[in-house]
Design a protein around this motif. Structure first.
Motif, PDB file in Angstrom:
ATOM      1  N   ILE A  60      -2.587   6.861   5.991  1.00 29.82           N
ATOM      2  CA  ILE A  60      -2.351   8.305   6.091  1.00 29.82           C
ATOM      3  C   ILE A  60      -3.460   8.907   6.944  1.00 29.82           C
ATOM      4  O   ILE A  60      -4.637   8.876   6.564  1.00 29.82           O
ATOM      5  CB  ILE A  60      -2.313   8.952   4.697  1.00 29.82           C
ATOM      6  CG1 ILE A  60      -1.218   8.294   3.846  1.00 29.82           C
ATOM      7  CG2 ILE A  60      -2.082  10.456   4.803  1.00 29.82           C
ATOM      8  CD1 ILE A  60      -1.243   8.700   2.394  1.00 29.82           C
ATOM      9  N   GLU A  61      -3.096   9.459   8.098  1.00 30.52           N
ATOM     10  CA  GLU A  61      -4.087   9.903   9.078  1.00 30.52           C
ATOM     11  C   GLU A  61      -4.119  11.424   9.213  1.00 30.52           C
ATOM     12  O   GLU A  61      -3.086  12.093   9.159  1.00 30.52           O
ATOM     13  CB  GLU A  61      -3.778   9.290  10.454  1.00 30.52           C
ATOM     14  CG  GLU A  61      -4.810   9.661  11.518  1.00 30.52           C
ATOM     15  CD  GLU A  61      -4.429   9.177  12.908  1.00 30.52           C
ATOM     16  OE1 GLU A  61      -5.326   8.792  13.668  1.00 30.52           O
ATOM     17  OE2 GLU A  61      -3.218   9.202  13.229  1.00 30.52           O
ATOM     18  N   PHE A  62      -5.338  11.948   9.401  1.00 29.61           N
ATOM     19  CA  PHE A  62      -5.559  13.360   9.714  1.00 29.61           C
ATOM     20  C   PHE A  62      -6.484  13.417  10.929  1.00 29.61           C
ATOM     21  O   PHE A  62      -7.435  12.641  11.034  1.00 29.61           O
ATOM     22  CB  PHE A  62      -6.190  14.092   8.526  1.00 29.61           C
ATOM     23  CG  PHE A  62      -5.417  13.933   7.242  1.00 29.61           C
ATOM     24  CD1 PHE A  62      -4.275  14.680   7.001  1.00 29.61           C
ATOM     25  CD2 PHE A  62      -5.826  13.010   6.286  1.00 29.61           C
ATOM     26  CE1 PHE A  62      -3.558  14.523   5.823  1.00 29.61           C
ATOM     27  CE2 PHE A  62      -5.116  12.847   5.103  1.00 29.61           C
ATOM     28  CZ  PHE A  62      -3.975  13.605   4.872  1.00 29.61           C
ATOM     29  N   GLU A 112      -6.415  16.104   1.262  1.00 26.56           N
ATOM     30  CA  GLU A 112      -6.829  15.151   0.234  1.00 26.56           C
ATOM     31  C   GLU A 112      -5.891  13.956   0.235  1.00 26.56           C
ATOM     32  O   GLU A 112      -4.693  14.090   0.471  1.00 26.56           O
ATOM     33  CB  GLU A 112      -6.831  15.800  -1.157  1.00 26.56           C
ATOM     34  CG  GLU A 112      -7.878  16.871  -1.341  1.00 26.56           C
ATOM     35  CD  GLU A 112      -8.005  17.314  -2.794  1.00 26.56           C
ATOM     36  OE1 GLU A 112      -7.566  16.541  -3.682  1.00 26.56           O
ATOM     37  OE2 GLU A 112      -8.533  18.408  -3.034  1.00 26.56           O
ATOM     38  N   SER A 113      -6.454  12.791  -0.027  1.00 28.75           N
ATOM     39  CA  SER A 113      -5.643  11.586  -0.142  1.00 28.75           C
ATOM     40  C   SER A 113      -6.438  10.551  -0.923  1.00 28.75           C
ATOM     41  O   SER A 113      -7.631  10.729  -1.182  1.00 28.75           O
ATOM     42  CB  SER A 113      -5.272  11.041   1.243  1.00 28.75           C
ATOM     43  OG  SER A 113      -4.380   9.943   1.123  1.00 28.75           O
ATOM     44  N   ILE A 114      -5.758   9.473  -1.306  1.00 30.69           N
ATOM     45  CA  ILE A 114      -6.434   8.339  -1.921  1.00 30.69           C
ATOM     46  C   ILE A 114      -6.265   7.127  -1.016  1.00 30.69           C
ATOM     47  O   ILE A 114      -5.389   7.100  -0.148  1.00 30.69           O
ATOM     48  CB  ILE A 114      -5.899   8.041  -3.337  1.00 30.69           C
ATOM     49  CG1 ILE A 114      -4.396   7.755  -3.306  1.00 30.69           C
ATOM     50  CG2 ILE A 114      -6.216   9.178  -4.283  1.00 30.69           C
ATOM     51  CD1 ILE A 114      -3.841   7.287  -4.633  1.00 30.69           C
ATOM     52  N   ALA A 115      -7.107   6.123  -1.226  1.00 30.96           N
ATOM     53  CA  ALA A 115      -7.049   4.906  -0.416  1.00 30.96           C
ATOM     54  C   ALA A 115      -7.393   3.712  -1.298  1.00 30.96           C
ATOM     55  O   ALA A 115      -8.437   3.706  -1.950  1.00 30.96           O
ATOM     56  CB  ALA A 115      -8.020   4.990   0.757  1.00 30.96           C
ATOM     57  N   LEU A 150       0.829  -1.203   0.000  1.00 25.90           N
ATOM     58  CA  LEU A 150       0.000   0.000   0.000  1.00 25.90           C
ATOM     59  C   LEU A 150       0.866   1.257   0.000  1.00 25.90           C
ATOM     60  O   LEU A 150       0.563   2.231  -0.695  1.00 25.90           O
ATOM     61  CB  LEU A 150      -0.933  -0.003   1.209  1.00 25.90           C
ATOM     62  CG  LEU A 150      -2.054  -1.046   1.179  1.00 25.90           C
ATOM     63  CD1 LEU A 150      -2.792  -1.072   2.507  1.00 25.90           C
ATOM     64  CD2 LEU A 150      -3.026  -0.770   0.039  1.00 25.90           C
ATOM     65  N   LYS A 151       1.948   1.242   0.774  1.00 22.81           N
ATOM     66  CA  LYS A 151       2.867   2.391   0.774  1.00 22.81           C
ATOM     67  C   LYS A 151       3.465   2.597  -0.617  1.00 22.81           C
ATOM     68  O   LYS A 151       3.580   3.733  -1.096  1.00 22.81           O
ATOM     69  CB  LYS A 151       3.981   2.186   1.796  1.00 22.81           C
ATOM     70  CG  LYS A 151       4.941   3.372   1.911  1.00 22.81           C
ATOM     71  CD  LYS A 151       6.016   3.125   2.942  1.00 22.81           C
ATOM     72  CE  LYS A 151       6.880   4.371   3.145  1.00 22.81           C
ATOM     73  NZ  LYS A 151       7.510   4.859   1.901  1.00 22.81           N
ATOM     74  N   SER A 152       3.828   1.503  -1.278  1.00 21.99           N
ATOM     75  CA  SER A 152       4.398   1.603  -2.623  1.00 21.99           C
ATOM     76  C   SER A 152       3.390   2.164  -3.615  1.00 21.99           C
ATOM     77  O   SER A 152       3.742   2.960  -4.493  1.00 21.99           O
ATOM     78  CB  SER A 152       4.881   0.225  -3.089  1.00 21.99           C
ATOM     79  OG  SER A 152       5.882  -0.282  -2.237  1.00 21.99           O
ATOM     80  N   LEU A 153       2.126   1.749  -3.481  1.00 21.62           N
ATOM     81  CA  LEU A 153       1.090   2.280  -4.370  1.00 21.62           C
ATOM     82  C   LEU A 153       0.962   3.790  -4.211  1.00 21.62           C
ATOM     83  O   LEU A 153       0.831   4.525  -5.192  1.00 21.62           O
ATOM     84  CB  LEU A 153      -0.250   1.604  -4.084  1.00 21.62           C
ATOM     85  CG  LEU A 153      -0.354   0.103  -4.358  1.00 21.62           C
ATOM     86  CD1 LEU A 153      -1.748  -0.402  -4.019  1.00 21.62           C
ATOM     87  CD2 LEU A 153      -0.010  -0.223  -5.798  1.00 21.62           C
ATOM     88  N   HIS A 154       1.005   4.252  -2.963  1.00 11.90           N
ATOM     89  CA  HIS A 154       0.916   5.692  -2.718  1.00 11.90           C
ATOM     90  C   HIS A 154       2.159   6.422  -3.229  1.00 11.90           C
ATOM     91  O   HIS A 154       2.059   7.520  -3.780  1.00 11.90           O
ATOM     92  CB  HIS A 154       0.730   5.958  -1.225  1.00 11.90           C
ATOM     93  CG  HIS A 154      -0.654   5.702  -0.727  1.00 11.90           C
ATOM     94  ND1 HIS A 154      -1.628   6.675  -0.700  1.00 11.90           N
ATOM     95  CD2 HIS A 154      -1.246   4.580  -0.246  1.00 11.90           C
ATOM     96  CE1 HIS A 154      -2.754   6.169  -0.220  1.00 11.90           C
ATOM     97  NE2 HIS A 154      -2.544   4.897   0.065  1.00 11.90           N
ATOM     98  N   ASP A 155       3.328   5.809  -3.058  1.00 13.11           N
ATOM     99  CA  ASP A 155       4.582   6.484  -3.413  1.00 13.11           C
ATOM    100  C   ASP A 155       4.844   6.507  -4.916  1.00 13.11           C
ATOM    101  O   ASP A 155       5.404   7.476  -5.438  1.00 13.11           O
ATOM    102  CB  ASP A 155       5.764   5.804  -2.714  1.00 13.11           C
ATOM    103  CG  ASP A 155       5.770   6.028  -1.214  1.00 13.11           C
ATOM    104  OD1 ASP A 155       5.031   6.920  -0.747  1.00 13.11           O
ATOM    105  OD2 ASP A 155       6.502   5.306  -0.512  1.00 13.11           O
ATOM    106  N   PHE A 156       4.459   5.430  -5.623  1.00 14.51           N
ATOM    107  CA  PHE A 156       4.898   5.268  -7.012  1.00 14.51           C
ATOM    108  C   PHE A 156       3.764   5.176  -8.023  1.00 14.51           C
ATOM    109  O   PHE A 156       4.016   4.922  -9.205  1.00 14.51           O
ATOM    110  CB  PHE A 156       5.771   4.008  -7.136  1.00 14.51           C
ATOM    111  CG  PHE A 156       6.971   4.009  -6.239  1.00 14.51           C
ATOM    112  CD1 PHE A 156       7.917   5.022  -6.309  1.00 14.51           C
ATOM    113  CD2 PHE A 156       7.160   2.996  -5.303  1.00 14.51           C
ATOM    114  CE1 PHE A 156       9.031   5.025  -5.481  1.00 14.51           C
ATOM    115  CE2 PHE A 156       8.268   2.992  -4.470  1.00 14.51           C
ATOM    116  CZ  PHE A 156       9.209   4.009  -4.558  1.00 14.51           C
ATOM    117  N   ASN A 157       2.527   5.383  -7.597  1.00 15.15           N
ATOM    118  CA  ASN A 157       1.404   5.245  -8.521  1.00 15.15           C
ATOM    119  C   ASN A 157       1.531   6.166  -9.726  1.00 15.15           C
ATOM    120  O   ASN A 157       1.141   5.806 -10.844  1.00 15.15           O
ATOM    121  CB  ASN A 157       0.089   5.517  -7.794  1.00 15.15           C
ATOM    122  CG  ASN A 157      -1.103   5.482  -8.723  1.00 15.15           C
ATOM    123  OD1 ASN A 157      -1.471   6.488  -9.320  1.00 15.15           O
ATOM    124  ND2 ASN A 157      -1.699   4.318  -8.873  1.00 15.15           N
TER     125      ASN A 157
END
Length: 252
Positions: free
Chosen positions: A213-215, A106-109, A45-52
């Motif tokens: 990713i938390e807010f 804003e973020s994606i999940a 999941l971290k890789s998807l966020h970092d390299f998408n």
């Protein structure tokens, strides 16, 4: 075939990464053909966020605990495994949140967006679907919206429904609902726009998390399917994610 290897911090994953780099060499993410996360679902999941944004396919290798989105580690040739793998498109959620100071995030999940109480007090939510109030007040520890790929993760632990990948549905699931006590959630079209307002947000502090990713101190959240952040994940042909999701429904 060029690879970029990334691993979690466990000793097993780090050692596996060392062996793979020694055998296949390491390339920069931008010049690689495939991103190879090594570890558990968290590193994928971290890789998807970092390299998408690079539009590369991902082939995860499991050196974690569950590894639902990963492939089993193998001594077989990595290039041969990838050439014979099947590609699955994952469509993430887009989240827009506003906190008590009117700051917007804003973020994606790819798995889920979850709202959770920050203190001993339960959270209170009003839920709108496509601008229509469907639940005027939900008192609970939290509530989440899950993709089909994420429906076997936190969503399942919260007793939400498991969704086939081709269902084009989202799961809206309460976490320890107090009132209405018997509300078990809803299955929604992936075209739905979900708005969740935190009632009494000054007193009942609530956080929102998109995957990892938390807010915090959130006032309201909008959740919908993203239209431009799809990614491709590769699975060994004998262990497709569709089969994993189906098997999960019979392994209680």
């Amino acid at each position: 075939m060029k690879f970029h290897f990334i691993s979690s911090k466990t000793s097993e994953a780090l050692e596996a990464k060392r062996r793979y780099v020694e055998s296949y060499s390491q390339n920069d993410p931008e010049t690689s053909d495939i991103i190879i996360p090594i570890g558990g679902d968290g590193i994928l999941l971290k890789s998807l966020h970092d390299f998408n944004n690079l539009n590369k396919p991902f082939y995860g290798i499991n050196y974690g605990s569950i590894g639902f989105l990963m492939n089993q580690s193998s001594n077989k040739n990595l290039e041969a495994l990838i050439e014979n793998s099947n590609s699955t498109d994952l469509k993430p959620l887009k989240m827009i949140a506003e906190d008590d100071k009117k700051i917007t995030y804003e973020s994606i999940a790819y798995n889920e967006v979850s709202l959770m109480r920050q203190s001993h007090q339960a959270s209170k939510f009003q839920i709108k679907i496509n601008d229509v109030i469907r639940l005027n007040e939900l008192i609970c520890d939290g509530v989440l919206v899950s993709t089909s790929a994420g429906s076997t993760a936190y969503n399942l632990s919260a007793h939400g429904s498991i969704l086939p990948l081709d269902s084009k549905l989202l799961a809206l699931t309460p976490i320890s609902a107090f009132r209405p006590r018997r509300w078990r959630g809803a299955l929604l079209s992936e075209k739905s726009v979900i708005k969740i307002d935190v009632l009494n947000f000054e007193e009942r502090k609530t956080s929102v998390t998109a995957d990892n990713i938390e807010f915090r101190n959130i006032k309201k959240v909008l959740i919908k399917s993203s239209q431009d952040k799809n990614c491709k994940i590769l699975f060994d042909k004998d262990h497709s994610i569709e089969d994993k999701i189906l098997n999960e429904q019979f392994e209680y």
